[in-house]
Design an enzyme around this catalytic site. Structure first.
Site, short mmCIF file in Angstrom:
data_model
loop_
_atom_site.label_atom_id
_atom_site.label_comp_id
_atom_site.label_asym_id
_atom_site.label_seq_id
_atom_site.Cartn_x
_atom_site.Cartn_y
_atom_site.Cartn_z
N LYS A 116 29.61 20.73 -7.74
CA LYS A 116 29.54 19.68 -8.77
C LYS A 116 28.71 20.22 -9.93
CE LYS A 116 28.17 14.81 -9.29
NZ LYS A 116 27.70 13.62 -8.55
N ASP A 128 31.38 17.92 -20.74
CA ASP A 128 31.21 19.38 -20.76
C ASP A 128 31.42 20.02 -19.39
OD1 ASP A 128 28.99 18.52 -19.40
OD2 ASP A 128 27.52 19.38 -20.79
N ARG A 179 28.01 20.51 -2.40
CA ARG A 179 27.86 19.39 -1.47
C ARG A 179 28.95 19.36 -0.41
NH1 ARG A 179 29.00 13.91 -5.07
NH2 ARG A 179 31.23 14.18 -5.25
N ASP A 255 36.09 4.66 -8.02
CA ASP A 255 36.16 6.13 -7.88
C ASP A 255 34.92 6.67 -7.17
OD1 ASP A 255 35.22 5.10 -10.49
OD2 ASP A 255 34.58 7.16 -10.82
N ASN A 256 33.94 5.82 -6.93
CA ASN A 256 32.74 6.25 -6.21
C ASN A 256 32.67 5.64 -4.82
OD1 ASN A 256 31.93 7.82 -8.38
ND2 ASN A 256 30.71 6.19 -9.30
P1 AMP Z 1 30.59 9.83 -12.27
O1 AMP Z 1 29.94 8.87 -13.21
O2 AMP Z 1 29.79 11.07 -12.04
O3 AMP Z 1 31.02 9.19 -11.00
O4 AMP Z 1 31.90 10.33 -13.01
C1 AMP Z 1 32.92 9.51 -13.51
C2 AMP Z 1 34.01 10.36 -14.11
O5 AMP Z 1 33.50 11.09 -15.25
C3 AMP Z 1 34.57 11.42 -13.18
O6 AMP Z 1 35.92 11.61 -13.48
C4 AMP Z 1 33.77 12.64 -13.54
O7 AMP Z 1 34.43 13.83 -13.21
C5 AMP Z 1 33.64 12.47 -15.03
N1 AMP Z 1 32.44 13.15 -15.55
C6 AMP Z 1 31.14 12.78 -15.38
N2 AMP Z 1 30.32 13.63 -16.02
C7 AMP Z 1 31.09 14.58 -16.59
C8 AMP Z 1 30.84 15.74 -17.38
N3 AMP Z 1 29.60 16.10 -17.71
N4 AMP Z 1 31.89 16.47 -17.78
C9 AMP Z 1 33.15 16.11 -17.46
N5 AMP Z 1 33.46 15.03 -16.73
C10 AMP Z 1 32.45 14.27 -16.29
MG MG Z 2 31.96 9.63 -9.46
#
Ligand code: AMP
Ligand code: MG
Length: 495
Positions: A116, A128, A179, A255-256
């Site tokens: 990750k 990014d 992870r 998605d989580n």
């Molecule tokens: P999360 O909030 O980490 O559960 O992510 C929600 C969505 O945003 C997922 O599709 C992640 O892959 C994407 N995402 C979160 N942070 C980034 C990042 N820095 N660059 C690209 N995609 C991201």
């Molecule tokens: Mg997520």
């Protein structure tokens, strides 16, 4: 001879990439300048049958940073969708993660190894693809804390810094988290294909999940409805366990939520200090959608979204499919409450079931409300009260009369119990931890690492959290809440 030339470092068997083409995109990690291991989880490496000595090395750092693809890996970015704060995004996916492959652990369980923060992918949208050291360490610490509490969770195998500065609010050291998960299949993975009307792939995915997580259902005539039921059961257990320890996930988007029933995607999560059902830590959760007390209801809502994707599989007749799925979804809260009550009984020192137990459990929480009572200390100190010393727990209440009223009822109920008081107290201390990952301790550990490159506090905290139920007199301070008068705690999204 380097270990990699003797035998492959990982015995990968990559069923997701192999059996589900079209569910992910083969991809590569971005190269980073200077990978360095900052934490390596030797105990976990061992349960995975990995050679810790070979991986706790610069070569391991290269692998976990994504600079070197280990033999047998088939790196992919997985597709998924999801409801985020109630709004549907048809295309999310691994925007900053890569599934390297799957390992079979010493118990014969299949485990994903995912990086990750490994760089942009076709799913990155405007991100990014990177991760900052602070959130990587937070996920590492929280996952290990949950594991030690006996709560199903993904776990960190390694954290590496990349030698890069990445841009967040200001510059931050870049990092990657390696992870381990029972799988990374989410409610949102089902939604991705259902939203496209691709029911064949929804069925393939459901069959894959059944084979991987619920092989008992292979023989079932009604396997897809049974799958829904099994996922509901795991989530009911999981969320009940969160509620018992005061854990707030913070971003329970679909998605989580993992089909495996593990806690996944630690972002703005935290443990509650003072008991308040409305507690929210996340700076982006303006309306408290994911507040502590809302978690069971939100889990049910997410499961209803999963049920919708399965309808065509459950019954060719849509009306009938809806009726059958609805019955399962309606059962979720009752299942959750049963798990919650079972847990509360143990925490109250009760071994028998009596009709008044629900009111007794709710009564303890009600007594705590508005009293600025530290949730973890209250439960822990209740064990001493079960042995006759109620003073330590009573002292936590701003108005002890609220406690006294409840205490009298509890004592009367304990009189029906067969166990001796010391035995009862010991059983209570096995389920009510002395140590949780207190926000102020986590923040201090992250700050030392990020601002000063000092991993000492994170390592000390990890060691304490690895034995949450043991009194550790030398670490008594770690059991205490932050000093009163501190600013209300907020967590940020961890991106
Ligand atoms: P999360 O909030 O980490 O559960 O992510 C929600 C969505 O945003 C997922 O599709 C992640 O892959 C994407 N995402 C979160 N942070 C980034 C990042 N820095 N660059 C690209 N995609 C991201
Ligand atoms: Mg997520």
């Amino acid at each position: 001879m380097p270990p990699s030339l003797q035998s492959p470092l990982f015995a990968f068997d990559n069923s997701y990439a192999r059996d589900l083409p079209g569910f992910s995109t083969p991809w590569q990690a971005a190269r980073v300048p200077r990978p360095a291991l900052v934490l390596f989880n030797r105990a976990l490496a061992d349960t995975l049958g990995l050679d810790a000595d070979a991986l706790d090395t610069p070569e391991g750092a290269d692998i976990f940073a994504g600079n070197r693809v280990p033999d047998g890996a088939t790196p992919i970015a997985q597709a998924y969708a999801g409801h985020q704060f109630g709004g549907f995004s048809p295309q999310l996916g691994d925007g900053r993660a890569l599934l390297l492959g799957e390992l079979i652990d010493r118990q014969g369980q299949r485990r994903d190894l995912q990086l990750k923060g490994s760089g942009p992918t076709p799913y990155s949208r405007r991100g990014d693809g990177k991760a900052a050291l602070g959130p990587v360490l937070r996920e590492y610490l929280m996952g290990e804390a949950m594991h030690a509490l006996g709560i199903p969770t993904t776990r960190a195998l390694a954290a590496v810094t990349t030698g890069e500065q990445i841009r967040r609010d200001g510059p931050q050291p870049g990092a990657v988290l390696a992870r381990i998960a029972a799988s990374h299949i989410r409610v949102g993975t089902f939604q991705f294909f259902a939203a496209r009307g691709d029911h064949d792939r929804v069925r393939q995915l459901a069959d894959y999940v059944i084979a991987r997580h619920d092989p008992d259902l292979l023989a079932s005539e009604d396997r897809y409805l049974d799958l829904l039921r099994a996922v509901c059961e795991r989530q009911a257990r999981l969320v009940a366990a969160w509620m018992q320890v005061g854990f707030i996930h913070g971003v329970m988007n679909t998605d989580n939520m993992a089909l495996s029933g593990e806690t996944i995607d630690y972002g703005p999560c935290a443990f509650m200090d003072r008991y308040d059902p409305d507690t929210v830590f996340s700076s982006i959760d303006h309306h408290g959608r994911y507040a502590y007390a809302n978690q069971p209801g939100i889990a049910g809502w997410n499961l209803a979204r999963l049920a919708e994707t399965l309808l065509p599989l459950i019954d060719a007749d849509t009306e009938r499919a809806i009726a059958r799925a609805t019955e399962v979804i309606h059962g979720f809260l009752a299942t959750y409450e049963q798990h919650w009550l079972d847990g509360q009984r143990t925490r109250l020192g009760l071994t028998r079931a009596e009709p008044e137990d629900l009111a007794l459990a709710q009564g303890f929480l009600a007594a705590m409300e508005g009293q600025s009572v530290d949730f973890t200390l209250a439960w822990r100190r209740l064990a001493a009260a079960a042995e006759g010393d109620a003073q330590p727990v009573r002292a936590l209440f701003a108005d002890p009369a609220a406690f006294d009223r409840w205490h009298a009822g509890w004592q009367a109920r304990l009189a029906l119990e067969p166990a001796a008081p010391t035995e009862r107290a010991a059983a209570m201390r096995r389920v009510s931890p002395a140590f949780i990952a207190r926000n102020h301790r986590v923040e201090a550990a992250l700050a030392a690492a990020v601002d000063h490159g000092d991993l000492g506090p994170a390592k000390t905290l990890l060691a304490v959290l690895a034995r949450p139920f043991d009194e550790q007199p030398e670490h008594a301070d770690f059991a205490l809440p932050p000093s009163p008068g501190g600013a209300p705690y907020q967590t940020f999204c961890g991106t």
